[in-house]
Design a protein around this motif. Structure first.
Motif, PDB file in Angstrom:
ATOM      1  N   UNK A   1       6.128   9.282   2.854  1.00 22.04           N
ATOM      2  CA  UNK A   1       5.466  10.404   2.573  1.00 22.04           C
ATOM      3  C   UNK A   1       6.236  11.597   1.924  1.00 22.04           C
ATOM      4  N   UNK A   2       7.343  11.559   2.179  1.00 21.10           N
ATOM      5  CA  UNK A   2       8.138  12.688   2.008  1.00 21.10           C
ATOM      6  C   UNK A   2       8.471  12.791   0.440  1.00 21.10           C
ATOM      7  N   UNK A   3       8.051  11.886  -0.272  1.00 22.30           N
ATOM      8  CA  UNK A   3       8.334  11.694  -1.774  1.00 22.30           C
ATOM      9  C   UNK A   3       7.162  13.047  -2.283  1.00 22.30           C
ATOM     10  N   UNK A   4       6.308  13.131  -1.720  1.00 21.91           N
ATOM     11  CA  UNK A   4       5.283  13.723  -2.186  1.00 21.91           C
ATOM     12  C   UNK A   4       5.639  15.291  -1.957  1.00 21.91           C
ATOM     13  N   UNK A   5       6.368  15.676  -0.870  1.00 21.50           N
ATOM     14  CA  UNK A   5       6.694  17.142  -0.580  1.00 21.50           C
ATOM     15  C   UNK A   5       7.431  17.798  -1.933  1.00 21.50           C
ATOM     16  N   UNK A   6       8.019  17.383  -2.602  1.00 22.03           N
ATOM     17  CA  UNK A   6       8.674  18.005  -3.960  1.00 22.03           C
ATOM     18  C   UNK A   6       7.653  18.359  -4.783  1.00 22.03           C
ATOM     19  N   UNK A   7       6.444  17.519  -4.856  1.00 22.77           N
ATOM     20  CA  UNK A   7       5.144  17.956  -5.922  1.00 22.77           C
ATOM     21  C   UNK A   7       4.323  19.033  -5.172  1.00 22.77           C
ATOM     22  N   UNK A   8       4.082  18.842  -3.961  1.00 21.54           N
ATOM     23  CA  UNK A   8       3.099  19.631  -3.466  1.00 21.54           C
ATOM     24  C   UNK A   8       3.296  20.759  -2.558  1.00 21.54           C
ATOM     25  N   UNK A   9       4.825  20.971  -2.141  1.00 17.92           N
ATOM     26  CA  UNK A   9       5.299  21.938  -1.422  1.00 17.92           C
ATOM     27  C   UNK A   9       6.432  22.488  -2.115  1.00 17.92           C
TER      28      UNK A   9
ATOM     29  N   UNK B   1       0.683  -1.239  -0.134  1.00 16.96           N
ATOM     30  CA  UNK B   1      -0.032  -0.028  -0.095  1.00 16.96           C
ATOM     31  C   UNK B   1       0.905   1.197  -0.039  1.00 16.96           C
ATOM     32  N   UNK B   2       2.163   1.270  -0.296  1.00 19.31           N
ATOM     33  CA  UNK B   2       2.994   2.339  -0.520  1.00 19.31           C
ATOM     34  C   UNK B   2       3.569   2.890   0.862  1.00 19.31           C
ATOM     35  N   UNK B   3       3.403   2.054   1.730  1.00 21.25           N
ATOM     36  CA  UNK B   3       3.920   2.811   3.136  1.00 21.25           C
ATOM     37  C   UNK B   3       5.480   2.225   3.665  1.00 21.25           C
ATOM     38  N   UNK B   4       6.190   3.006   3.912  1.00 22.35           N
ATOM     39  CA  UNK B   4       7.609   2.545   4.836  1.00 22.35           C
ATOM     40  C   UNK B   4       7.418   3.403   6.048  1.00 22.35           C
ATOM     41  N   UNK B   5       7.013   3.262   6.899  1.00 19.31           N
ATOM     42  CA  UNK B   5       6.973   4.057   8.395  1.00 19.31           C
ATOM     43  C   UNK B   5       6.210   5.464   7.935  1.00 19.31           C
ATOM     44  N   UNK B   6       7.268   6.348   8.615  1.00 23.37           N
ATOM     45  CA  UNK B   6       6.928   7.748   8.189  1.00 23.37           C
ATOM     46  C   UNK B   6       7.592   8.285   6.923  1.00 23.37           C
TER      47      UNK B   6
END
Length: 288
Positions: free
Chosen positions: A191-199, A183-188
């Motif tokens: 999620x960091x991968x999306x920061x480059x796109x949305x922030x 389901x695309x999870x590895x602990x915390x």
């Protein structure tokens, strides 16, 4: 002048590693204020380090209280999910600060100038794993790019421009903080991968000398094979990194590991002398 803060989050058994990490930074930049969030009660005092107990933190911070409630029976997920909460707290307390979070098993070998310069250009600085770019010779290590994430959550630098990203990261961790690759999870971390796109204030530290560990072993040696210099600034002595060093498979890091273990032993002796009090500590303090 901008306030500089470095923080980490540990259980009491890892206080020795936390102190060693923060002292290693202080050697190279005395301006840093040092903070440890401890997830269980502990009693010890060092003039140079602020110690925050989780029981006190949750009493003043709603996000910390929610995180503790969500992961009170999962101590690893609790620590990891508290990262963005602690970073936000420190930024709200000192609005103009630059704050670096590091896992406690890291060690500074120089002033983190690249992290600081990244914060002058953006709001949050991420450190890549630098896993292999090519599928050969190790298809396993290549595919870990897509399983464990592009960035390592063990080192994050932020300023007030990164508060929105931290708030989102905290909410995301509450939705799940475990290994569930299907389901695309590895602990915390994923999620960091999306920061480059949305922030858009996200900056990537492209210096291979930061967050040096077993995951960038292949990339580091390929880099050196091209006769390029590599100045190591921050090492992540994860379990697999240490295992590889002790097996003689990472000679580049061997002298730094000796330096680290010597410093850690000094810290252990200092904590024992200062009479750390917590559930049988200091005898249970984590060693290298």
């Amino acid at each position: 002048m901008t306030d500089l803060i470095c923080c980490t989050i540990v259980t009491p058994s890892h206080i020795s590693k936390a102190v060693t990490l923060l002292e290693s930074l202080k050697i190279h930049n005395e301006q840093f204020k040092l903070v440890i969030l401890v997830t269980e009660p502990i009693s010890f005092h060092l003039d140079s380090i602020e110690v925050i107990e989780l029981k006190d933190f949750v009493s003043i911070n709603e996000s910390a209280a929610l995180t503790k409630s969500t992961y009170q029976f999962n101590f690893d997920a609790l620590r990891w999910s508290l990262k963005p909460v602690l970073l936000s707290h420190l930024l709200n307390r000192q609005k103009e600060a630059f704050v670096i979070y590091c896992d406690c098993d890291m060690y500074f070998l120089s002033n983190p100038a690249k992290l600081i310069s990244g914060l002058k250009r953006g709001g949050i600085v991420l450190t890549p794993h630098w896993r292999p770019l090519e599928p050969s010779p190790s298809i396993h290590n290549f595919r870990l790019n897509f399983q464990d994430g592009l960035f390592n959550a063990g080192c994050i630098a932020v300023n007030k421009k990164g508060l929105a990203a931290l708030s989102w990261w905290s909410r995301s961790c509450l939705s799940g903080c475990e290994i569930d690759r299907a389901n695309g999870l590895f602990h915390d971390q994923r999620y960091l991968d999306l920061m480059l796109i949305y922030f858009p204030n996200t900056v990537v530290c492209r210096d291979l000398g930061y967050n040096v560990a077993d995951w960038n072993h292949q990339t580091r040696y390929e880099w050196l094979s091209k006769k390029k210099n590599l100045h190591i600034s921050l090492i992540h002595f994860s379990a697999n990194t240490v295992k590889k060093i002790l097996a003689g498979k990472d000679p580049m890091l061997e002298p730094f590991y000796k330096e680290y273990t010597s410093h850690l032993n000094q810290t252990l002796n200092k904590l024992i002398t200062s009479n750390v009090i917590n559930y049988g500590l200091p005898n249970k303090l984590e060693k290298a």
